[in-house]
Motif scaffolding. Structure first.
Motif, PDB file in Angstrom:
ATOM      1  N   TYR A 168       0.826  -1.217   0.000  1.00  0.00           N
ATOM      2  CA  TYR A 168       0.000   0.000   0.000  1.00  0.00           C
ATOM      3  C   TYR A 168       0.855   1.259   0.000  1.00  0.00           C
ATOM      4  O   TYR A 168       0.468   2.280   0.551  1.00  0.00           O
ATOM      5  CB  TYR A 168      -0.945   0.006   1.201  1.00  0.00           C
ATOM      6  N   ALA A 169       2.012   1.197  -0.615  1.00  0.00           N
ATOM      7  CA  ALA A 169       2.881   2.372  -0.689  1.00  0.00           C
ATOM      8  C   ALA A 169       2.142   3.517  -1.376  1.00  0.00           C
ATOM      9  O   ALA A 169       1.374   3.300  -2.317  1.00  0.00           O
ATOM     10  CB  ALA A 169       4.150   2.042  -1.474  1.00  0.00           C
ATOM     11  N   PRO A 170       2.373   4.751  -0.906  1.00  0.00           N
ATOM     12  CA  PRO A 170       1.740   5.899  -1.558  1.00  0.00           C
ATOM     13  C   PRO A 170       2.167   6.001  -3.021  1.00  0.00           C
ATOM     14  O   PRO A 170       3.243   5.521  -3.398  1.00  0.00           O
ATOM     15  CB  PRO A 170       2.263   7.101  -0.776  1.00  0.00           C
ATOM     16  N   GLU A 171       1.344   6.638  -3.809  1.00  0.00           N
ATOM     17  CA  GLU A 171       1.660   6.839  -5.225  1.00  0.00           C
ATOM     18  C   GLU A 171       3.026   7.497  -5.362  1.00  0.00           C
ATOM     19  O   GLU A 171       3.370   8.414  -4.615  1.00  0.00           O
ATOM     20  CB  GLU A 171       0.589   7.718  -5.878  1.00  0.00           C
ATOM     21  N   GLY A 172       3.806   6.973  -6.282  1.00  0.00           N
ATOM     22  CA  GLY A 172       5.134   7.515  -6.525  1.00  0.00           C
ATOM     23  C   GLY A 172       6.246   6.840  -5.727  1.00  0.00           C
ATOM     24  O   GLY A 172       7.417   7.126  -5.945  1.00  0.00           O
ATOM     25  N   ARG A 173       5.889   5.960  -4.801  1.00  0.00           N
ATOM     26  CA  ARG A 173       6.900   5.236  -4.030  1.00  0.00           C
ATOM     27  C   ARG A 173       6.879   3.769  -4.440  1.00  0.00           C
ATOM     28  O   ARG A 173       5.827   3.210  -4.707  1.00  0.00           O
ATOM     29  CB  ARG A 173       6.627   5.359  -2.534  1.00  0.00           C
ATOM     30  N   LEU A 206       3.062  -6.214   9.913  1.00  0.00           N
ATOM     31  CA  LEU A 206       4.306  -6.684   9.317  1.00  0.00           C
ATOM     32  C   LEU A 206       4.338  -8.198   9.280  1.00  0.00           C
ATOM     33  O   LEU A 206       4.069  -8.857  10.291  1.00  0.00           O
ATOM     34  CB  LEU A 206       5.494  -6.179  10.154  1.00  0.00           C
ATOM     35  N   LEU A 207       4.666  -8.730   8.125  1.00  0.00           N
ATOM     36  CA  LEU A 207       4.989 -10.149   7.993  1.00  0.00           C
ATOM     37  C   LEU A 207       6.497 -10.200   7.827  1.00  0.00           C
ATOM     38  O   LEU A 207       7.040  -9.639   6.878  1.00  0.00           O
ATOM     39  CB  LEU A 207       4.307 -10.777   6.776  1.00  0.00           C
ATOM     40  N   LEU A 208       7.155 -10.828   8.779  1.00  0.00           N
ATOM     41  CA  LEU A 208       8.609 -10.884   8.815  1.00  0.00           C
ATOM     42  C   LEU A 208       9.063 -12.333   8.697  1.00  0.00           C
ATOM     43  O   LEU A 208       8.649 -13.176   9.479  1.00  0.00           O
ATOM     44  CB  LEU A 208       9.096 -10.283  10.143  1.00  0.00           C
ATOM     45  N   GLU A 211       5.160  -5.171   4.641  1.00  0.00           N
ATOM     46  CA  GLU A 211       4.576  -4.260   5.625  1.00  0.00           C
ATOM     47  C   GLU A 211       3.385  -3.522   5.032  1.00  0.00           C
ATOM     48  O   GLU A 211       3.467  -2.972   3.935  1.00  0.00           O
ATOM     49  CB  GLU A 211       5.639  -3.257   6.073  1.00  0.00           C
ATOM     50  N   TYR A 212       2.303  -3.536   5.806  1.00  0.00           N
ATOM     51  CA  TYR A 212       1.082  -2.817   5.447  1.00  0.00           C
ATOM     52  C   TYR A 212       0.932  -1.661   6.413  1.00  0.00           C
ATOM     53  O   TYR A 212       0.940  -1.858   7.629  1.00  0.00           O
ATOM     54  CB  TYR A 212      -0.144  -3.732   5.579  1.00  0.00           C
ATOM     55  N   GLN A 213       0.793  -0.432   5.886  1.00  0.00           N
ATOM     56  CA  GLN A 213       0.611   0.747   6.726  1.00  0.00           C
ATOM     57  C   GLN A 213      -0.780   1.317   6.508  1.00  0.00           C
ATOM     58  O   GLN A 213      -1.239   1.438   5.378  1.00  0.00           O
ATOM     59  CB  GLN A 213       1.654   1.811   6.396  1.00  0.00           C
ATOM     60  N   ASP A 214      -1.421   1.681   7.617  1.00  0.00           N
ATOM     61  CA  ASP A 214      -2.711   2.347   7.558  1.00  0.00           C
ATOM     62  C   ASP A 214      -2.463   3.803   7.171  1.00  0.00           C
ATOM     63  O   ASP A 214      -2.111   4.618   8.013  1.00  0.00           O
ATOM     64  CB  ASP A 214      -3.426   2.246   8.897  1.00  0.00           C
ATOM     65  N   LEU A 215      -2.631   4.121   5.903  1.00  0.00           N
ATOM     66  CA  LEU A 215      -2.320   5.463   5.399  1.00  0.00           C
ATOM     67  C   LEU A 215      -3.492   6.440   5.525  1.00  0.00           C
ATOM     68  O   LEU A 215      -3.307   7.639   5.308  1.00  0.00           O
ATOM     69  CB  LEU A 215      -1.895   5.388   3.931  1.00  0.00           C
ATOM     70  N   ILE A 216      -4.682   5.956   5.881  1.00  0.00           N
ATOM     71  CA  ILE A 216      -5.826   6.873   5.956  1.00  0.00           C
ATOM     72  C   ILE A 216      -6.367   7.066   7.372  1.00  0.00           C
ATOM     73  O   ILE A 216      -7.315   7.807   7.562  1.00  0.00           O
ATOM     74  CB  ILE A 216      -6.963   6.423   5.018  1.00  0.00           C
ATOM     75  N   ALA A 217      -5.756   6.436   8.351  1.00  0.00           N
ATOM     76  CA  ALA A 217      -6.205   6.588   9.739  1.00  0.00           C
ATOM     77  C   ALA A 217      -6.001   8.025  10.194  1.00  0.00           C
ATOM     78  O   ALA A 217      -5.088   8.708   9.735  1.00  0.00           O
ATOM     79  CB  ALA A 217      -5.439   5.641  10.655  1.00  0.00           C
TER      80      ALA A 217
END
Length: 131
Positions: free
Chosen positions: A38-43, A108-110, A122-128
Motif C-alpha cells: 500500500y505504498a503511496p503513489e510515486g513510491r 508486518l509479515l517478517l 509491511e502494510y501501513q494504515d495510510l488513511i487513519a
C-alpha cells in the motif's frame, strides 16, 4: 544460535526508537525482498536485495525525517513456520521538519532465515486519523 523473527523484530523496535529508519544492515540477507503493497503513489512497492532497500531507506529518512517517541506492539502472532512472525504495531512521534505529530498503524509479515531478514512485507494504515 541465530536470531529468530521475534529477536529481529525487537532489534527493529529498539533501533527505530533510537532514530534508525530501518533494521541495521547486518540483519538483512543480501537477497532480501521488501514489500509495501500500500505504498503511496510515486513510491516503490517492492525492493529486491538489501542494497536496493537500504539505499531507498537512507534517502527516505533524509527527505522525510521523523522521530518516533512511541512504539506500541498491538499484537504478535506466530506462524506455522518458526521463521515467520506477524506483528501489528503503532508508531507515534513528530516529523522533525515542522514538528507535526502523527500516528500510524502497521502490520508486518517478517520472515527470517539463518538470523537474517529474507522477507519484509509491511502494510501501513495510510488513511487513519493522525494526532
Amino acid at each position: 544460535m541465530a536470531d529468530g523473527p521475534l529477536e529481529i523484530f525487537e532489534q527493529f523496535r529498539t533501533g527505530l526508537l533510537a532514530g534508525a529508519f530501518a533494521p541495521a544492515e547486518e540483519l538483512w540477507a543480501e537477497d532480501a525482498v521488501v514489500e509495501f503493497p500500500y505504498a503511496p503513489e510515486g513510491r516503490p512497492q517492492q525492493f529486491t536485495g538489501r542494497a536496493e532497500f537500504l539505499a531507498f531507506a537512507a534517502t527516505a529518512q533524509a527527505e522525510r525525517p521523523v522521530c518516533f517517541e512511541d512504539f506500541q506492539v498491538l499484537a504478535l502472532r506466530d506462524a506455522a513456520d518458526p521463521g515467520v512472525l506477524i506483528a501489528e504495531y503503532r508508531l507515534t512521534g513528530p516529523a522533525t521538519a515542522g514538528g507535526r505529530r502523527g500516528t500510524a498503524v502497521f502490520v508486518l509479515l517478517l520472515r527470517v532465515r539463518d538470523g537474517r531478514i529474507v522477507h519484509w512485507r509491511e502494510y501501513q494504515d495510510l488513511i487513519a486519523p493522525r494526532v
